[in-house]
Motif scaffolding. Structure first.
Motif, PDB file in Angstrom:
ATOM      1  N   ALA A   1      23.842-101.256 -20.232  1.00 50.59           N
ATOM      2  CA  ALA A   1      25.049-102.088 -20.260  1.00 50.59           C
ATOM      3  C   ALA A   1      24.906-103.236 -21.250  1.00 50.59           C
ATOM      4  N   VAL A   2      23.727-103.860 -21.281  1.00 49.48           N
ATOM      5  CA  VAL A   2      23.474-104.930 -22.250  1.00 49.48           C
ATOM      6  C   VAL A   2      23.620-104.405 -23.676  1.00 49.48           C
TER       7      VAL A   2
ATOM      8  N   ASP B   1      15.404-101.384 -14.739  1.00 49.30           N
ATOM      9  CA  ASP B   1      16.695-100.779 -14.400  1.00 49.30           C
ATOM     10  C   ASP B   1      17.374-100.440 -15.719  1.00 49.30           C
ATOM     11  N   TRP B   2      17.225 -99.194 -16.145  1.00 49.27           N
ATOM     12  CA  TRP B   2      17.723 -98.807 -17.464  1.00 49.27           C
ATOM     13  C   TRP B   2      19.246 -98.822 -17.537  1.00 49.27           C
TER      14      TRP B   2
ATOM     15  N   PRO C   1      16.541-107.368 -16.381  1.00 48.84           N
ATOM     16  CA  PRO C   1      16.910-105.947 -16.314  1.00 48.84           C
ATOM     17  C   PRO C   1      15.938-105.127 -15.461  1.00 48.84           C
ATOM     18  N   PHE C   2      15.753-105.563 -14.213  1.00 46.36           N
ATOM     19  CA  PHE C   2      14.824-104.887 -13.325  1.00 46.36           C
ATOM     20  C   PHE C   2      15.537-104.475 -12.033  1.00 46.36           C
ATOM     21  N   THR C   3      14.941-103.529 -11.324  1.00 42.89           N
ATOM     22  CA  THR C   3      15.530-103.085 -10.064  1.00 42.89           C
ATOM     23  C   THR C   3      15.385-104.175  -9.005  1.00 42.89           C
TER      24      THR C   3
ATOM     25  N   LYS D   1      18.124 -94.515 -19.952  1.00 41.06           N
ATOM     26  CA  LYS D   1      16.995 -94.802 -20.838  1.00 41.06           C
ATOM     27  C   LYS D   1      17.125 -94.024 -22.144  1.00 41.06           C
ATOM     28  N   LEU D   2      17.533 -92.755 -22.049  1.00 44.27           N
ATOM     29  CA  LEU D   2      17.735 -91.969 -23.272  1.00 44.27           C
ATOM     30  C   LEU D   2      18.794 -92.608 -24.166  1.00 44.27           C
ATOM     31  N   HIS D   3      19.854 -93.117 -23.551  1.00 42.69           N
ATOM     32  CA  HIS D   3      20.907 -93.794 -24.316  1.00 42.69           C
ATOM     33  C   HIS D   3      20.336 -95.009 -25.042  1.00 42.69           C
ATOM     34  N   CYS D   4      19.484 -95.776 -24.348  1.00 44.91           N
ATOM     35  CA  CYS D   4      18.871 -96.953 -24.974  1.00 44.91           C
ATOM     36  C   CYS D   4      17.935 -96.558 -26.106  1.00 44.91           C
ATOM     37  N   LEU D   5      17.186 -95.477 -25.932  1.00 47.30           N
ATOM     38  CA  LEU D   5      16.291 -95.007 -26.994  1.00 47.30           C
ATOM     39  C   LEU D   5      17.092 -94.438 -28.159  1.00 47.30           C
TER      40      LEU D   5
END
Length: 499
Positions: free
Chosen positions: A239-240, A233-234, A223-225, A159-163
């Motif tokens: 990956a996206v 699912d971060w 993108p969910f668990t 999640k940090l990577h996405c932010l």
């Protein structure tokens, strides 16, 4: 010291408000009188906080002293040279960075939180420890990038990577190589070099994005668990982002600068309400009758837009990537892979489509309402841990137009969809692409950064009938203007806007 303690509380406040937060705790330990004055002094801690960080806009009561202590600890960790200390603090750091982004000023140029984070993440040790600890970097990372010990921490890092928003696409230094089928026309040494070559991160991310085992009814094919809870699912979102980021950068290089580089500004647009529409550019004059019709349509829509908390109406830019179907099928079905086994990395070149979409709110329903023709999504969902105000479900319609070719049959379509909250408070977007009156493609995505964020939506597209054989792939879209832009007004320009 006696002279200092003899000053009035008002003067002491003015002096101590200039103290660095890291020094305030030490100052409180110098004597009992100062300890009594500083500890529990809510106004003093608030003044020091707002001098250094963005003041939270929420009306909830704030524990300024505790927040100051947490952020002081965060900065010390980010400045630390001890790698293990950073790794051991991943959960705490992720929580505090999330809070700094959630409370960041909506205008980037006025924010104190964003420059602070950007400066600290110039340090590659922070990037390695906090942004590269997801499962993706188990195989893709270098020797300084290793997955965290628990699933919760790996999700927090993703999640940090996405932010952070700038895809980290390294070539591993450790022995992670791709195996390719040998070309017998080449020399033996050439075959060996081609079969054993290091692969960058995007090849591993691509193997996750196009692994059709990830697309199930419990994940909503998005993108969910895989447990039906709609928890994000971060690692899938990460990956996206990596795959799309690589393809967009490659597209930028091939366009000779006509398409700008995007996703290159850390943390920008990753906060709630960070989207800001650019100034309206006057287009060519219209026929008076057309103007009157547009005015009436817009007047009817304004009533709905005023009730829309998500900021749907406007013009958006979308990117869709996909593998050739033969490549997708061969990747998924040519060899048996165990359920818990990851597929091999792939560097097969994908197709990319850039699409401009215009959306307008058509209906607003109470929280918990389902999609058109479907049962309520709340059915069986656990909302007991939800915090804050439940927002309505917003329905929209519009159209999409390919920026590549006007005849593109898979890009030019009608579009409909919904925006809603998930039980954990994330913003979920669902879209349907409609061709000749029939729905063909569906997408599920999450708005990175929260409601009305400038970063936009990342997710997956797939067959609306959930065909287990595909096709499916990554997609993203972000808003470029609140206006329903007239294509004629931009006929001589390229789609440059990111936020």
């Amino acid at each position: 010291m006696t002279a200092l303690l003899g000053l009035s509380h008002e003067l002491l406040h003015c002096i101590f408000a200039e103290v660095d937060p890291a020094d305030l705790a030490a100052l409180a330990l110098t004597c009992q009188d100062l300890h009594s004055y500083i500890r529990g002094n809510r106004l003093l801690h608030k003044d020091i906080y707002v001098r250094r960080y963005d003041e939270p806009s929420c009306n909830a009561e704030q524990d300024w002293e505790r927040q100051m202590q947490d952020l002081t600890k965060l900065e010390r960790l980010l400045e630390s040279e001890n790698k293990q200390t950073k790794l051991d603090s991943l959960g705490f750091v992720a929580e505090q960075i999330n809070r700094l982004l959630e409370t960041a000023h909506r205008k980037t140029e006025l924010s104190s939180n964003l420059p602070l984070l950007i400066e600290h993440f110039h340090d590659t040790t922070n990037v390695d420890a906090f942004l590269c600890s997801s499962t993706l970097f188990d195989r893709a990372g270098n020797e300084n990038q290793q997955p965290a010990d628990t699933e919760e921490l790996r999700q927090a890092s993703a999640k940090l990577h996405c932010l952070f928003g700038v895809p980290i696409n390294v070539v591993p230094n450790r022995l992670t190589y791709a195996y390719q089928r040998p070309d017998l026309s080449l020399s033996p040494s050439s075959c060996t070099r081609l079969q054993m070559r290091p692969l960058p991160t995007h090849t591993y991310a691509r193997s996750k994005v196009y692994d059709l085992r990830q697309y199930t009814l419990h994940t909503l094919w998005g993108p969910f668990t895989d447990d039906g809870t709609q928890r994000v699912d971060w690692e899938k979102v990460e990956a996206v982002m990596v795959v799309l980021g690589f393809n967009l950068n490659k597209f930028t290089e091939r366009s000779d600068g006509r398409w700008p580089c995007i996703w290159d500004k850390p943390f920008i647009g990753a906060s709630p309400n960070s989207y800001s529409s650019p100034p309206v550019i006057a287009g060519p004059s219209r026929d008076p009758d057309d103007e009157d019709k547009m005015f009436k349509i817009r007047e009817l829509a304004l009533a709905l837009d005023a009730q829309d908390p998500y900021g749907v109406t406007g013009t958006w830019m979308r990117v869709v990537c996909f593998l050739d179907y033969n490549d997708l099928y061969a990747f998924n079905f040519s060899a048996r892979v165990e359920t818990d086994e990851q597929r091999e990395p792939i560097d097969t070149e994908e197709a990319i489509r850039l699409i401009k979409i215009k959306l307008q709110v058509t209906k607003i329903e109470p929280p918990g309402s389902g999609d058109e023709g479907e049962e309520d999504d709340d059915d069986g969902m656990d909302w007991s841990h939800f915090h804050g105000e439940r927002l309505p479900v917003v329905h929209f319609r519009g159209n999409s137009r390919s920026l590549h070719a006007s005849w593109d049959p898979n890009a030019n379509s009608k579009i409909r969809g919904t925006v809603r909250q998930t039980p954990e408070g994330e913003i979920r977007w669902t879209t349907f692409s409609i061709f000749h009156g029939e729905e063909r493609w569906r997408s599920e995505g999450i708005q990175v950064g929260g409601i009305r964020s400038g970063r936009g939506v990342l997710g997956n597209w797939f067959d609306k009938d959930y065909d287990i054989h595909g096709p499916a792939g990554p997609t993203a879209f972000w808003k470029i203007t609140d206006e329903l832009e007239d294509d004629r007004s931009r006929s001589g320009s390229s789609p440059l806007a990111y936020f």
